[in-house]
Structure formats: C-alpha cells, structure tokens
Design an enzyme around this catalytic site. Structure first.
Site, PDB file in Angstrom:
ATOM      1  N   ASP A   1       0.815  -1.224   0.000  1.00  0.00           N
ATOM      2  CA  ASP A   1       0.000   0.000   0.000  1.00  0.00           C
ATOM      3  C   ASP A   1       0.843   1.265   0.000  1.00  0.00           C
ATOM      4  O   ASP A   1       0.441   2.294   0.543  1.00  0.00           O
ATOM      5  CB  ASP A   1      -0.972   0.023   1.205  1.00  0.00           C
ATOM      6  CG  ASP A   1      -1.774  -1.246   1.295  1.00  0.00           C
ATOM      7  OD1 ASP A   1      -2.204  -1.728   0.238  1.00  0.00           O
ATOM      8  OD2 ASP A   1      -1.960  -1.760   2.411  1.00  0.00           O
TER       9      ASP A   1
ATOM     10  N   LYS B   1       2.216   2.062  -5.121  1.00  0.00           N
ATOM     11  CA  LYS B   1       2.868   1.506  -6.324  1.00  0.00           C
ATOM     12  C   LYS B   1       1.967   1.604  -7.547  1.00  0.00           C
ATOM     13  O   LYS B   1       2.447   1.766  -8.660  1.00  0.00           O
ATOM     14  CB  LYS B   1       3.246   0.039  -6.107  1.00  0.00           C
ATOM     15  CG  LYS B   1       4.247  -0.191  -5.011  1.00  0.00           C
ATOM     16  CD  LYS B   1       4.560  -1.661  -4.853  1.00  0.00           C
ATOM     17  CE  LYS B   1       3.390  -2.496  -4.387  1.00  0.00           C
ATOM     18  NZ  LYS B   1       2.869  -2.176  -3.041  1.00  0.00           N
TER      19      LYS B   1
ATOM     20  N   GLY C   1      -3.842  -4.865  -4.361  1.00  0.00           N
ATOM     21  CA  GLY C   1      -4.882  -3.919  -4.775  1.00  0.00           C
ATOM     22  C   GLY C   1      -4.199  -2.625  -5.178  1.00  0.00           C
ATOM     23  O   GLY C   1      -3.741  -1.883  -4.328  1.00  0.00           O
ATOM     24  N   HIS C   2      -4.079  -2.398  -6.469  1.00  0.00           N
ATOM     25  CA  HIS C   2      -3.370  -1.209  -6.948  1.00  0.00           C
ATOM     26  C   HIS C   2      -4.374  -0.153  -7.403  1.00  0.00           C
ATOM     27  O   HIS C   2      -5.193  -0.409  -8.277  1.00  0.00           O
ATOM     28  CB  HIS C   2      -2.426  -1.580  -8.096  1.00  0.00           C
ATOM     29  CG  HIS C   2      -1.268  -2.404  -7.627  1.00  0.00           C
ATOM     30  ND1 HIS C   2      -0.357  -2.984  -8.460  1.00  0.00           N
ATOM     31  CD2 HIS C   2      -0.879  -2.737  -6.368  1.00  0.00           C
ATOM     32  CE1 HIS C   2       0.548  -3.637  -7.744  1.00  0.00           C
ATOM     33  NE2 HIS C   2       0.238  -3.497  -6.478  1.00  0.00           N
TER      34      HIS C   2
ATOM     35  N   GLN D   1       2.499  -6.121  -3.026  1.00  0.00           N
ATOM     36  CA  GLN D   1       2.783  -6.132  -1.588  1.00  0.00           C
ATOM     37  C   GLN D   1       4.058  -5.312  -1.331  1.00  0.00           C
ATOM     38  O   GLN D   1       4.364  -4.410  -2.095  1.00  0.00           O
ATOM     39  CB  GLN D   1       2.911  -7.563  -1.044  1.00  0.00           C
ATOM     40  CG  GLN D   1       1.592  -8.315  -0.986  1.00  0.00           C
ATOM     41  CD  GLN D   1       1.220  -8.963  -2.290  1.00  0.00           C
ATOM     42  OE1 GLN D   1       2.034  -9.617  -2.925  1.00  0.00           O
ATOM     43  NE2 GLN D   1      -0.010  -8.800  -2.719  1.00  0.00           N
TER      44      GLN D   1
HETATM   45  P1  IMP Z   1      -2.288 -12.832   2.215  1.00  0.00           P
HETATM   46  O1  IMP Z   1      -1.315 -12.278   1.216  1.00  0.00           O
HETATM   47  O2  IMP Z   1      -3.722 -12.684   1.792  1.00  0.00           O
HETATM   48  O3  IMP Z   1      -1.945 -14.225   2.654  1.00  0.00           O
HETATM   49  O4  IMP Z   1      -2.170 -11.920   3.545  1.00  0.00           O
HETATM   50  C1  IMP Z   1      -1.013 -11.947   4.375  1.00  0.00           C
HETATM   51  C2  IMP Z   1      -0.728 -10.555   4.931  1.00  0.00           C
HETATM   52  O5  IMP Z   1      -0.292  -9.708   3.869  1.00  0.00           O
HETATM   53  C3  IMP Z   1      -1.944  -9.859   5.549  1.00  0.00           C
HETATM   54  O6  IMP Z   1      -1.499  -9.061   6.632  1.00  0.00           O
HETATM   55  C4  IMP Z   1      -2.437  -8.967   4.427  1.00  0.00           C
HETATM   56  O7  IMP Z   1      -3.166  -7.861   4.914  1.00  0.00           O
HETATM   57  C5  IMP Z   1      -1.127  -8.554   3.811  1.00  0.00           C
HETATM   58  N1  IMP Z   1      -1.246  -8.194   2.390  1.00  0.00           N
HETATM   59  C6  IMP Z   1      -1.339  -9.030   1.329  1.00  0.00           C
HETATM   60  N2  IMP Z   1      -1.407  -8.343   0.187  1.00  0.00           N
HETATM   61  C7  IMP Z   1      -1.326  -7.049   0.520  1.00  0.00           C
HETATM   62  C8  IMP Z   1      -1.299  -5.846  -0.252  1.00  0.00           C
HETATM   63  O8  IMP Z   1      -1.345  -5.843  -1.488  1.00  0.00           O
HETATM   64  N3  IMP Z   1      -1.206  -4.675   0.462  1.00  0.00           N
HETATM   65  C9  IMP Z   1      -1.102  -4.666   1.811  1.00  0.00           C
HETATM   66  N4  IMP Z   1      -1.119  -5.763   2.566  1.00  0.00           N
HETATM   67  C10 IMP Z   1      -1.229  -6.945   1.914  1.00  0.00           C
END
Ligand code: IMP
Length: 421
Positions: free
Chosen positions: A12, A15, A39-40, A219
C-alpha cells in the site's frame, strides 16, 4: 532500460499510481509475485480502478502485459478485470500468462476459512497461502495444465479426493466435484488459453532487445515470505531477488530499481508495527490518507515513518532511487516524527530484527522534525516545496542513502513532482 517498482514497506505504498505513470513508456509490463491479494489504485483518464491481477500496461495500447511464474492467479477475478479494462479502453489487453503460474481454485479460499488462518493473520482471504502451499507441496494446478484437460481432470480428481479425506466433516469440501470443477475452470479460462505460454522466453527476449520493460511489484518488502515480519507476511517473494526467480531470468540487469515508500507507515492485517500510532494523529493519517484496503476495505493501521525498516528494505532490493508518496497527507501536522532506531531491553539498535516476535518488543527512537501548513497540491518543482517539507525529503534521503526521484502529492497522475524540474 528495465525498471522495477518495488514496495519498501508493508504494501500500500502507492505503487499503483507510480507503475501506471511509468507504464506509459513501457513496451512490456510484468507482474511477478502474489495474486489478487494486491490492490493497486489507478486513476486513468479520470476513472478510478482498483486492479488486483492485471499489470499496469493494460491501460495503454501496444503494451505486452505479462503475468509471471511467481504469481498465483484467480482466473475469475482476472476475467472480471480484463472485461472492465476493455470496456474502459475499448481494447482487449495483450496478455502473456506464464504456464508455470499457479491457479487459485475455489477450494483454496475454502481452506483458508476452514483452517482459520485468514482470521489469525488478517489475510486478504483470497486463498493466497493455500495456493502457494500446494505449489510447494507439489499438488498445485498450473496455468499450463489448461492445455491438457485430461491430465487436469485427473489431477483435480486426485486433489479433491485427498481434501475429502482430510476434511471428512466439512459439507463444503464434501460437495466439491472434480468434473464440475474442471468444466468450470476450462470455461472461465477459455479467453486466456492462447495467452498461456512461455513467459520466461518472452521476458528474456524483451530484455535482450533492450526494450523498455517495467517490473511491477506487489505487496511490500516487509511482507516478503523470507525477509518480512514472519509469520505476519504474505506467501511470495516481494523483493528484487524474488523477481529474478519468478521470471526465470538469472540476471535481469534492472538498473533502475525504484523503491516506493509512503511518507508515513501503514499496515493492514496482523503483525508487529513499532511506530503505530494508536491516537488522534494515527486516526488523522488514516482519514486524510484514505487508508482503507483496496482489496478488503479494511482500515489500515497508521504510524510514523520507520527509517530502520526503510534502510533494511533498500538493502534487500538494491534500491537505486525512491518514489516518496502521500507526503501531502502530512500537511498540517504540528511536528513530524521519524523512527531512526529501536530500543530493546534498554539497548538502542539500528538493525531491523529478522524475527517478528523481536520486532514486537522494539520501541521506536524518534527524531522530531517541523511540520508545515501549506498545501502541496499544485506544486510542480522540488524548489517550490515548503522549507519543512523539503527538509523532510532530505531526511528520508539521508537515511536511505539513495535519492528521491519523484514525489507524489495526490492520487491523480498530474500530482507528481519530478526531481530536476
Ligand atoms: P495474504 O497475502 O492474503 O496471505 O495476507 C497476508 C498478509 O499480507 C496480511 O497481513 C495482508 O493484509 C497482507 N497483504 C497481502 N497483500 C497485501 C497488499 O497488497 N497490500 C497490503 N497488505 C497486503
């Protein structure tokens, strides 16, 4: 020239906007990790999009968009996104889907719920961890399997049989049917079948021809499966080293490694966060910064910028330049703090601990900087920044050891200040 855009915090960082800007010049844009957990946020010709899987090149004509082998793909979500983009641009984007990318299937989301891992780690509940786990356990389904329907059906039958033995009391697992699942998958995949192929060869050729290739990270570094705040991480490699492995090119020679860092820190989901502000300032950052997840809508935790974590992320990625985003959100803070070190058991350390548990015991040691009240929107040059804002940028550069190449002061593409202008 190849560029990689990599998040230096917990995701977040902004990007989406940066890659959308850079993709304008790119001939190929490559997503190389994660899946629809990303989520971009992109504003294209005044229309706001929250993209999850498609690379940023889909907004431009003649750009090849690659979904590389390190990704996990939910084809239903991909289909929805491609349709929405096509309706907006009037073109179906050109995609190359790595045959080695793994597919997220309905049972992966189900497993995340049954195991309770979604709640425990505050995941995005998109089936990410169960899909990467199946990959590591060698029972995953890959995009290339779509070219061999009989083999696909056999593997799904075997996999569902194993799941039913593992979850004998689950009605939802019991109701899964391999024939239906295979048919549904092939039908959803139908528009993409011809795009599934050798992404490694396509990327290697573009790099060898010195085309303008943009690698779009998802991420952030602190969520990396190996180097992040384990176990509060995602399941993929989010760093530059992960990029090379995902695309299958040993030395991609990306000379421009742009690290994206938000002017303050946020985190969504569980996990340690030393500079978190559980007060009115944290609430103000959340409100002004619109800090709510693009994928899940969850409020993001907010705090001061963590320079210890930033230095760690820069070292891991070999970052060459920074994009500092959302600095406008700090306007009107009386004072601004940055964390220059941690204190643990009475000892000051400036190293980011490898263990999430150790990080949770760290308290931040802050430097205090002056705030500013002038709004930053409409400023076109670094020279015109309020003195305190310029000092903030310099403090970040000094800690980072690399220059801030661009500043983002709003969501729109125009709200960007480039160094040298
Ligand atoms: P997962 O990727 O759904 O397994 O989530 C694992 C952790 O990564 C959690 O704390 C999510 O909130 C975080 N996370 C995964 N993708 C994103 C992203 O694109 N932005 C921010 N946090 C993310």
């Amino acid at each position: 020239m190849a560029t990689a855009v990599l998040g230096l915090q917990w995701g977040d960082e902004g990007k989406g906007k940066i890659t959308h800007l850079l993709a304008r010049e790119a001939e190929m844009v490559v997503r190389f990790n994660g899946g629809p957990n990303a989520g971009h946020t992109v504003i294209d010709h005044g229309v706001k999009f929250g993209t999850h899987l498609v690379p940023a090149g889909v907004f431009y004509p003649d750009t090849v968009n690659v979904l590389a082998g390190g990704m996990v793909l939910d084809l239903e979500i991909l289909r929805g996104e491609v349709d929405a983009i096509a309706a907006h641009t009037g073109r179906t984007p050109e995609l190359v889907i790595a045959e080695t990318a793994h597919l997220i299937l309905p049972y992966h989301r189900l497993l995340e719920e049954l195991e309770g891992s979604g709640a425990r780690f505050g995941t995005t509940r998109r089936g990410i961890a169960p899909t990467y786990r199946d990959k590591a356990a060698k029972v995953g389904i890959r995009a290339g399997d779509l070219h061999r329907p009989d083999e696909l059906a056999r593997r799904l039958t075997w996999r569902l049989g194993a799941l039913k033995r593992q979850w004998p009391d689950s009605e939802e697992v019991g109701g899964l049917n391999a024939v239906e699942l295979t048919e549904d998958l092939l039908s959803t995949a139908e528009p993409f079948i011809d795009s599934v192929g050798d992404a490694t060869a396509a990327i290697a050729a573009a790099l060898a021809e010195r085309r303008n290739v943009l690698f779009e990270g998802a991420q952030g570094t602190l969520l990396d499966i190996d180097h992040g705040t384990y176990p509060y991480v995602t399941s993929s490699s989010t760093t530059y080293a992960g990029l090379a492995n995902s695309i299958g090119v040993p030395e991609p020679a990306v000379s421009h490694r742009l690290g994206v860092v938000k002017a303050y820190q946020t985190r969504v989901g569980e996990g340690p966060f030393p500079t978190e502000l559980d007060d009115e300032i944290g609430a103000a950052l959340q409100r002004r910064g619109g800090e709510f997840g693009v994928t899940t809508g969850r409020p993001r935790r907010c705090g001061w910028l963590d320079l210890v974590a930033l230095r760690y992320a820069i070292a891991l990625n070999g970052t060459t330049d920074l994009a500092l985003t959302k600095i406008d959100v700090l306007t009107d803070c009386d004072e601004i703090k940055v964390c220059r070190a941690y204190e643990i058991e009475g000892v000051e350390i400036d190293r980011f601990p490898a263990s999430g548990e150790v990080l949770a015991q760290c308290t931040p040691v802050y430097d205090v900087l002056s705030g500013w009240t002038e709004p930053l929107d409409g400023i076109a040059s670094f020279r015109d920044l309020p003195e305190a804002a310029a000092a903030y940028v310099e403090r970040v550069e000094q800690a980072a050891g690399v220059p801030v190449e661009m500043l983002s002061v709003g969501a729109e593409p125009e709200a960007t200040i480039y160094r040298g202008l």
